[in-house]
Design a protein around this motif. Structure first.
Motif, PDB file in Angstrom:
ATOM      1  N   ALA A 219       0.820  -1.209   0.000  1.00 58.18           N
ATOM      2  CA  ALA A 219       0.000   0.000   0.000  1.00 58.18           C
ATOM      3  C   ALA A 219       0.853   1.258   0.000  1.00 58.18           C
ATOM      4  N   ASN A 220       2.001   1.208   0.665  1.00 56.80           N
ATOM      5  CA  ASN A 220       2.884   2.380   0.658  1.00 56.80           C
ATOM      6  C   ASN A 220       3.314   2.726  -0.774  1.00 56.80           C
ATOM      7  N   GLY A 221       3.598   1.691  -1.561  1.00 58.63           N
ATOM      8  CA  GLY A 221       3.966   1.926  -2.950  1.00 58.63           C
ATOM      9  C   GLY A 221       2.804   2.462  -3.761  1.00 58.63           C
ATOM     10  N   VAL A 222       1.607   1.915  -3.525  1.00 59.88           N
ATOM     11  CA  VAL A 222       0.417   2.402  -4.229  1.00 59.88           C
ATOM     12  C   VAL A 222       0.146   3.855  -3.861  1.00 59.88           C
ATOM     13  N   ASN A 223       0.236   4.166  -2.565  1.00 57.59           N
ATOM     14  CA  ASN A 223      -0.057   5.532  -2.108  1.00 57.59           C
ATOM     15  C   ASN A 223       0.937   6.557  -2.644  1.00 57.59           C
ATOM     16  N   SER A 224       2.155   6.093  -2.948  1.00 56.46           N
ATOM     17  CA  SER A 224       3.132   7.030  -3.511  1.00 56.46           C
ATOM     18  C   SER A 224       2.745   7.440  -4.930  1.00 56.46           C
ATOM     19  N   VAL A 225       1.991   6.577  -5.606  1.00 54.85           N
ATOM     20  CA  VAL A 225       1.492   6.914  -6.942  1.00 54.85           C
ATOM     21  C   VAL A 225       0.164   7.651  -6.841  1.00 54.85           C
ATOM     22  N   LEU A 226      -0.719   7.165  -5.983  1.00 50.91           N
ATOM     23  CA  LEU A 226      -2.000   7.845  -5.746  1.00 50.91           C
ATOM     24  C   LEU A 226      -1.768   8.953  -4.728  1.00 50.91           C
ATOM     25  N   SER A 227      -0.953   9.922  -5.100  1.00 48.36           N
ATOM     26  CA  SER A 227      -0.545  10.974  -4.176  1.00 48.36           C
ATOM     27  C   SER A 227      -1.036  12.329  -4.671  1.00 48.36           C
ATOM     28  N   ASN A 228      -1.285  13.199  -3.738  1.00 47.60           N
ATOM     29  CA  ASN A 228      -1.736  14.553  -4.067  1.00 47.60           C
ATOM     30  C   ASN A 228      -0.623  15.327  -4.769  1.00 47.60           C
ATOM     31  N   GLY A 229      -0.999  16.254  -5.636  1.00 46.99           N
ATOM     32  CA  GLY A 229       0.003  17.063  -6.302  1.00 46.99           C
ATOM     33  C   GLY A 229      -0.587  18.010  -7.317  1.00 46.99           C
ATOM     34  N   LYS A 230       0.274  18.852  -7.866  1.00 48.74           N
ATOM     35  CA  LYS A 230      -0.153  19.814  -8.878  1.00 48.74           C
ATOM     36  C   LYS A 230      -0.191  19.150 -10.256  1.00 48.74           C
ATOM     37  N   ILE A 231      -1.111  19.629 -11.097  1.00 46.25           N
ATOM     38  CA  ILE A 231      -1.219  19.147 -12.465  1.00 46.25           C
ATOM     39  C   ILE A 231      -1.386  20.342 -13.395  1.00 46.25           C
ATOM     40  N   LYS A 232      -1.161  20.096 -14.683  1.00 45.43           N
ATOM     41  CA  LYS A 232      -1.390  21.130 -15.684  1.00 45.43           C
ATOM     42  C   LYS A 232      -1.753  20.479 -17.009  1.00 45.43           C
ATOM     43  N   SER A 233      -2.435  21.261 -17.857  1.00 48.70           N
ATOM     44  CA  SER A 233      -2.815  20.766 -19.171  1.00 48.70           C
ATOM     45  C   SER A 233      -3.093  21.947 -20.087  1.00 48.70           C
ATOM     46  N   ASP A 234      -2.779  21.789 -21.364  1.00 48.27           N
ATOM     47  CA  ASP A 234      -3.100  22.791 -22.377  1.00 48.27           C
ATOM     48  C   ASP A 234      -4.363  22.352 -23.113  1.00 48.27           C
ATOM     49  N   ILE A 235      -5.390  23.204 -23.100  1.00 56.97           N
ATOM     50  CA  ILE A 235      -6.674  22.883 -23.722  1.00 56.97           C
ATOM     51  C   ILE A 235      -7.112  24.051 -24.589  1.00 56.97           C
ATOM     52  N   THR A 236      -7.479  23.773 -25.829  1.00 56.49           N
ATOM     53  CA  THR A 236      -7.948  24.803 -26.751  1.00 56.49           C
ATOM     54  C   THR A 236      -9.447  24.652 -26.956  1.00 56.49           C
ATOM     55  N   LEU A 237     -10.208  25.637 -26.479  1.00 58.55           N
ATOM     56  CA  LEU A 237     -11.648  25.631 -26.696  1.00 58.55           C
ATOM     57  C   LEU A 237     -11.938  26.104 -28.117  1.00 58.55           C
ATOM     58  N   PRO A 238     -12.953  25.540 -28.769  1.00 55.01           N
ATOM     59  CA  PRO A 238     -13.075  25.678 -30.222  1.00 55.01           C
ATOM     60  C   PRO A 238     -13.562  27.037 -30.704  1.00 55.01           C
ATOM     61  N   ALA A 239     -13.234  27.329 -31.962  1.00 58.78           N
ATOM     62  CA  ALA A 239     -13.752  28.498 -32.661  1.00 58.78           C
ATOM     63  C   ALA A 239     -15.142  28.186 -33.214  1.00 58.78           C
ATOM     64  N   THR A 240     -15.936  29.238 -33.440  1.00 61.89           N
ATOM     65  CA  THR A 240     -17.250  29.085 -34.065  1.00 61.89           C
ATOM     66  C   THR A 240     -17.412  30.127 -35.166  1.00 61.89           C
ATOM     67  N   ALA A 241     -18.248  29.804 -36.148  1.00 65.20           N
ATOM     68  CA  ALA A 241     -18.598  30.743 -37.210  1.00 65.20           C
ATOM     69  C   ALA A 241     -20.089  30.612 -37.485  1.00 65.20           C
ATOM     70  N   ASN A 242     -20.758  31.747 -37.683  1.00 68.51           N
ATOM     71  CA  ASN A 242     -22.199  31.772 -37.932  1.00 68.51           C
ATOM     72  C   ASN A 242     -22.523  32.542 -39.201  1.00 68.51           C
ATOM     73  N   LEU A 243     -23.454  32.006 -39.979  1.00 67.52           N
ATOM     74  CA  LEU A 243     -24.058  32.695 -41.113  1.00 67.52           C
ATOM     75  C   LEU A 243     -25.560  32.730 -40.875  1.00 67.52           C
ATOM     76  N   SER A 244     -26.135  33.936 -40.795  1.00 66.82           N
ATOM     77  CA  SER A 244     -27.542  34.093 -40.410  1.00 66.82           C
ATOM     78  C   SER A 244     -28.290  34.959 -41.410  1.00 66.82           C
ATOM     79  N   LEU A 245     -29.587  34.659 -41.522  1.00 63.65           N
ATOM     80  CA  LEU A 245     -30.487  35.433 -42.370  1.00 63.65           C
ATOM     81  C   LEU A 245     -31.693  35.864 -41.556  1.00 63.65           C
ATOM     82  N   PHE A 246     -32.067  37.134 -41.701  1.00 61.89           N
ATOM     83  CA  PHE A 246     -33.305  37.656 -41.116  1.00 61.89           C
ATOM     84  C   PHE A 246     -34.126  38.293 -42.233  1.00 61.89           C
TER      85      PHE A 246
END
Length: 468
Positions: free
Chosen positions: A292-319
């Motif tokens: 369990a000591n070995g498992v807990n060393s992997v299942l340990s608290n810590g900082k994380i980071k990730s790069d995520i790109t939220l998508p672009a949108t384009a609209n064509l509308s008629l009124f």
């Protein structure tokens, strides 16, 4: 509304790399269409061209040029999604019961928007919009069959969008805006601690530190143990939007608009609630404690980071105003979801915690709608839409079991006078069955969630508009 069917949010979750004990790390179709009650009544058809009020600046900043006096708009939305899993051939994880169907994972979502438009002169109009372009809220019970893939998922965003429009000619208006966007996310899941102990025992036996014939005994004594992971992250970033509005005549307008990608660098933490081993037989306690000591060393608290790109949108509308009583609108929206190919999460030391392929596809949304004016006070709205999902069947996960959906919308407006109006909108969204066959990359540690999701949602919106 992409989120509420269990289409929404940025969904960011973290998996541990040890023994395949992981939760799925994923973003899904979590874009929110709900930016006004007036637009909801038409299923947001004609959003970049109608310019019913200042809220249309979200879809096209050039529509600000239609404001001849200062105006404020405030809207509230209540979205109630339903997402229920129907088991097909789900398989239990190693040393764990299979679990139930999870209940209804939908959660009530409250959204708000605020807009203000102020003419500077006869050519320039300034505006400010505040809203939420992405969101997600799903919640399964702790004993369901997919608990090692997802329990609670939450995403909240705030987007602040100052913009300007310029009337270049009597027919053509241009608009440009900048966007400051903040995102906050939280995701939880169970982690198969029993499988982690078993994996550690196998590694110890392979290294000659443990007799192989003790592995079944150890696994039998540690069955049914779970850890729980909780991921929290946040970031703010900048984007932009632009558009044009062309008025062929006083009754006909065409709008074209673009909203840019927003690149987020998520900073956060992962925490684990690892179980106690008080029930392990005394004779095995020293050995299991060492594993369990070995498992807990992997299942340990810590900082994380990730790069995520939220998508672009384009609209064509008629009124198009067909008569003093009747308007017709249409809209085509493209979303560049292919910017999300995979999600990779790393710890502060640079080691990869989890990398998950997404392979989202770009999508289209088609909507049509109409307005009917009974008199100067009362206006009736209606609309239909077809909304594609970017999620491919092979990559669907329970964080957001998204599928193509259909909209049926209705709404109305009451004008107290020329300055003050109130809008009410309602939409019912229903989706195709969403098949799923997901093991998070490790069927032994996580089991296999196999079956389909049934999704639908209702959205009710109220809006107040005041012109000065």
């Amino acid at each position: 509304m992409k989120t509420h069917l269990g289409k929404i949010a940025l969904a960011v979750a973290v998996a541990t790399g040890f023994g395949g004990m992981c939760t799925q790390a994923q973003a899904a179709a979590f874009a929110l269409q709900e930016q006004s009650a007036s637009g909801l009544g038409n299923a947001f058809a004609g959003g970049a061209a109608e310019g019913a009020d200042a809220s249309s600046m979200y879809y096209n900043p050039a529509t600000l040029s239609l404001r001849k006096s200062a105006q404020i708009v405030g809207a509230m939305h209540v979205a109630i999604p339903s997402m229920t899993f129907k088991n097909g051939d789900s398989q239990a994880a190693l040393s764990q019961p299979r679990g139930n169907e999870g209940g209804d994972a939908g959660d009530v979502n409250l959204l708000g928007n605020f807009y203000v438009a102020v003419p500077i002169n006869d050519r320039w109009v300034a505006g400010l919009g505040v809203g939420s372009p992405f969101g997600l809220a799903t919640d399964y019970n702790n004993s369901w069959a997919g608990r090692y893939l997802a329990l609670r998922s939450e995403v909240e965003t705030v987007n602040v969008n100052p913009a300007l429009s310029f009337k270049a000619t009597d027919k053509l208006s241009l608009g440009l805006g900048v966007n400051w966007q903040y995102v906050r996310a939280r995701f939880s899941s169970a982690v198969n601690y029993s499988a982690a102990i078993g994996s550690a025992a196998q590694s110890a036996a392979a290294a000659g530190a443990l007799p192989a014939n003790m592995i079944p005994t150890i696994m039998g004594a540690t069955g049914g143990l779970d850890s729980y992971s909780n991921v929290k992250g946040h970031n703010d970033a900048w984007g932009w939007n632009a558009g044009l509005l062309y008025e062929y005549d006083p009754t006909t307008r065409v709008g074209l608009a673009y909203r840019s990608e927003v690149k987020h660098k998520i900073d956060g933490v992962v925490t684990f609630d690892n179980p106690s081993l008080d029930d392990v037989p005394a004779a095995l306690a020293p050995i299991v404690g060492s594993l369990a000591n070995g498992v807990n060393s992997v299942l340990s608290n810590g900082k994380i980071k990730s790069d995520i790109t939220l998508p672009a949108t384009a609209n064509l509308s008629l009124f198009k105003q067909l008569s003093p009583q009747l308007d017709l609108m249409a809209d085509i929206q493209w979303t560049g979801w292919s910017s999300l190919k995979e999600l990779t999460f790393t710890r502060s030391d640079g080691s990869v915690l989890q990398s998950t392929p997404e392979w989202f596809k770009n999508t289209w949304r088609f909507s049509v709608g109409g307005n009917y004016r009974f008199n100067e006070q009362w206006l009736l709205r209606s609309g239909l839409a077809y909304d594609q999902s970017p999620v491919r069947d092979a990559y669907r996960t329970p964080r957001l079991p998204d599928a193509d959906r259909y909209w049926v919308s209705i709404g109305g407006q009451y004008a107290f006078n020329k300055q003050m109006k109130i809008d009410l909108g309602f939409a019912y969204l229903f989706a195709k069955n969403a098949p799923i066959n997901d093991s998070g990359g490790n069927a032994l540690a996580n089991g296999t969630l196999s079956g389909h999701f049934n999704d639908y949602a209702t959205v009710t919106s109220l809006q107040f508009t005041y012109s000065f």
